[in-house]
Design a protein around this motif. Structure first.
Motif, PDB file in Angstrom:
ATOM      1  N   VAL A 124       0.821  -1.207   0.000  1.00  0.00           N
ATOM      2  CA  VAL A 124       0.000   0.000   0.000  1.00  0.00           C
ATOM      3  C   VAL A 124       0.860   1.263   0.000  1.00  0.00           C
ATOM      4  O   VAL A 124       0.557   2.236  -0.694  1.00  0.00           O
ATOM      5  N   LEU A 125       1.932   1.257   0.773  1.00  0.00           N
ATOM      6  CA  LEU A 125       2.770   2.445   0.862  1.00  0.00           C
ATOM      7  C   LEU A 125       3.681   2.622  -0.347  1.00  0.00           C
ATOM      8  O   LEU A 125       4.280   3.687  -0.509  1.00  0.00           O
ATOM      9  N   GLY A 126       3.797   1.601  -1.183  1.00  0.00           N
ATOM     10  CA  GLY A 126       4.641   1.721  -2.358  1.00  0.00           C
ATOM     11  C   GLY A 126       6.100   1.940  -2.012  1.00  0.00           C
ATOM     12  O   GLY A 126       6.775   2.800  -2.592  1.00  0.00           O
ATOM     13  N   LEU A 127       6.615   1.154  -1.062  1.00  0.00           N
ATOM     14  CA  LEU A 127       7.987   1.355  -0.602  1.00  0.00           C
ATOM     15  C   LEU A 127       9.010   1.106  -1.717  1.00  0.00           C
ATOM     16  O   LEU A 127      10.098   1.680  -1.702  1.00  0.00           O
ATOM     17  N   GLU A 128       8.649   0.248  -2.668  1.00  0.00           N
ATOM     18  CA  GLU A 128       9.574  -0.036  -3.764  1.00  0.00           C
ATOM     19  C   GLU A 128       9.674   1.115  -4.759  1.00  0.00           C
ATOM     20  O   GLU A 128      10.487   1.064  -5.682  1.00  0.00           O
ATOM     21  N   GLU A 129       8.832   2.129  -4.607  1.00  0.00           N
ATOM     22  CA  GLU A 129       8.861   3.253  -5.536  1.00  0.00           C
ATOM     23  C   GLU A 129       9.980   4.250  -5.218  1.00  0.00           C
ATOM     24  O   GLU A 129      10.289   5.119  -6.032  1.00  0.00           O
ATOM     25  N   THR A 130      10.562   4.152  -4.024  1.00  0.00           N
ATOM     26  CA  THR A 130      11.638   5.077  -3.656  1.00  0.00           C
ATOM     27  C   THR A 130      12.846   4.842  -4.553  1.00  0.00           C
ATOM     28  O   THR A 130      13.340   3.715  -4.657  1.00  0.00           O
ATOM     29  N   PRO A 131      13.351   5.884  -5.230  1.00  0.00           N
ATOM     30  CA  PRO A 131      14.452   5.700  -6.186  1.00  0.00           C
ATOM     31  C   PRO A 131      15.751   5.306  -5.492  1.00  0.00           C
ATOM     32  O   PRO A 131      16.014   5.709  -4.356  1.00  0.00           O
ATOM     33  N   VAL A 132      16.551   4.514  -6.189  1.00  0.00           N
ATOM     34  CA  VAL A 132      17.873   4.123  -5.678  1.00  0.00           C
ATOM     35  C   VAL A 132      18.976   4.573  -6.635  1.00  0.00           C
ATOM     36  O   VAL A 132      20.148   4.228  -6.447  1.00  0.00           O
TER      37      VAL A 132
END
Length: 347
Positions: free
Chosen positions: A58-66
């Motif tokens: 739900v929080l879309g944690l994988e969307e944070t860029p690396v």
């Protein structure tokens, strides 16, 4: 509703008494999921995955860029995700969320190493990492990992220092003092707590001062210093009264009149003043907001323990009967509740 920020109808639920005949017929499975049916699909995913996996989804944690250029707007989104994680900790406990927090922390480390950014963004990112480390420490406690909690709090302090974040430093010092007390290192806990109270942030922020004084009261009580414990309880109340009513940061929103009463109860219990501790715990439960489900379970177990200790077994049985841990993920709380159940069963 809390996780998805949607109404029940938007999630695909039908209110009682309303016929389903008027609802749109879902498309055949081979047509895929359309825009209108996405909430229903998300509800199905929610029902079939674990709490931790659901929150991560739900929080879309994988969307944070690396990789790439990181801007302040990206850090703002990171802070939003961390704030929502903190809200879930207070709602359902941190046991199931500990793997989510540590996985997101690992991703933020990759963000810090793999992205490019200026000094202001670097400072904001370190502050966010400190915030997440502190929350992950609390989650570790609920997951039965006190050693990991200690490491998380130390990492939180380091990142807060790198960020020049005085509020983050005060939070980390407070957590380290609490952990030292839990580990039985009372003198160290008192020294850390006093040092935190002397910081500029504690002097300038009455809400943080209230938390530090309340936890210091517990340390004094464990050391059997009654006058010092009483002074710290009074100082916590006075600091809380001085605090403005602006919305605090997400991690500090748990601190209200209910939490102060609960912390005072812990101090009274450590001093052997069980009737006072029971009264303060009951007050905490009365003041708690409905959303604070973890705190309600924690203080309900504490109330039952106090009732058992005073020989009020019937009252304790009634208290534990009302405790709902079905949606709670906290080994720390469930283990204490199990001890109360065993005591009642064998007495």
């Amino acid at each position: 509703m809390e996780l998805f920020d949607r109404t029940p109808e938007q999630l695909g639920f039908v209110p009682r008494g309303r016929s389903t005949n008027r609802l749109p017929v879902p498309p055949p499975a081979d047509l895929g999921v359309g825009e209108e049916d996405a909430p229903v699909q998300r509800r199905r995913e929610f029902m079939t995955t674990s709490t931790g996996a659901t929150v991560a989804l739900v929080l879309g944690l994988e969307e944070t860029p690396v990789s790439g250029r990181l801007a302040l707007s990206d850090v703002d989104r990171i802070n939003g995700k961390i704030g929502r994680l903190a809200a879930h900790f207070t709602s359902v406990g941190g046991g199931g969320l500990y793997p989510v927090a540590t996985a997101y922390l690992a991703r933020l480390r990759r963000t810090a190493d793999g992205c490019t950014y200026g000094p202001r963004v670097e400072q904001a990112l370190n502050s966010a990492i400190s915030d997440l480390c502190s929350s992950a420490g609390w989650a570790a406690l609920d997951a039965g990992e006190p050693g990991q909690a200690r490491l998380m709090y130390a990492d939180a302090l380091q990142s807060a220092i790198l960020a020049g974040d005085r509020r983050g430093q005060a939070r980390a010092w407070s957590n380290l003092a609490m952990q030292a007390r839990v580990d039985g290192r009372l003198r160290e806990s008192l020294r850390i707590n006093r040092a935190a109270l002397e910081s500029r942030q504690a002097r300038q922020d009455p809400l943080i001062a209230a938390l530090l004084h309340a936890r210091l009261a517990i340390g004094h009580a464990r050391a059997k210093d009654r006058p010092a414990a009483a002074r710290s309880i009074l100082a916590a109340e006075r600091a809380y009264d001085r605090a403005d009513r602006a919305v605090p940061p997400p991690w500090l929103r748990f601190l209200d009149g209910a939490e102060l009463a609960g912390l005072a109860a812990i101090a009274h219990q450590a001093l052997g003043r069980l009737p006072d501790a029971e009264t303060a715990t009951a007050q905490a439960l009365e003041l708690l907001a409905p959303s604070m489900r973890r705190s309600r379970a924690f203080y309900s177990v504490q109330l039952a323990e106090l009732q058992v200790a005073q020989g009020h077994l019937d009252r304790a049985a009634g208290t534990v009967a009302d405790i709902d841990t079905g949606a709670l993920s906290s080994q720390r709380i469930t283990e204490r509740l199990a001890v109360v159940h065993r005591t009642l069963a064998t007495t």
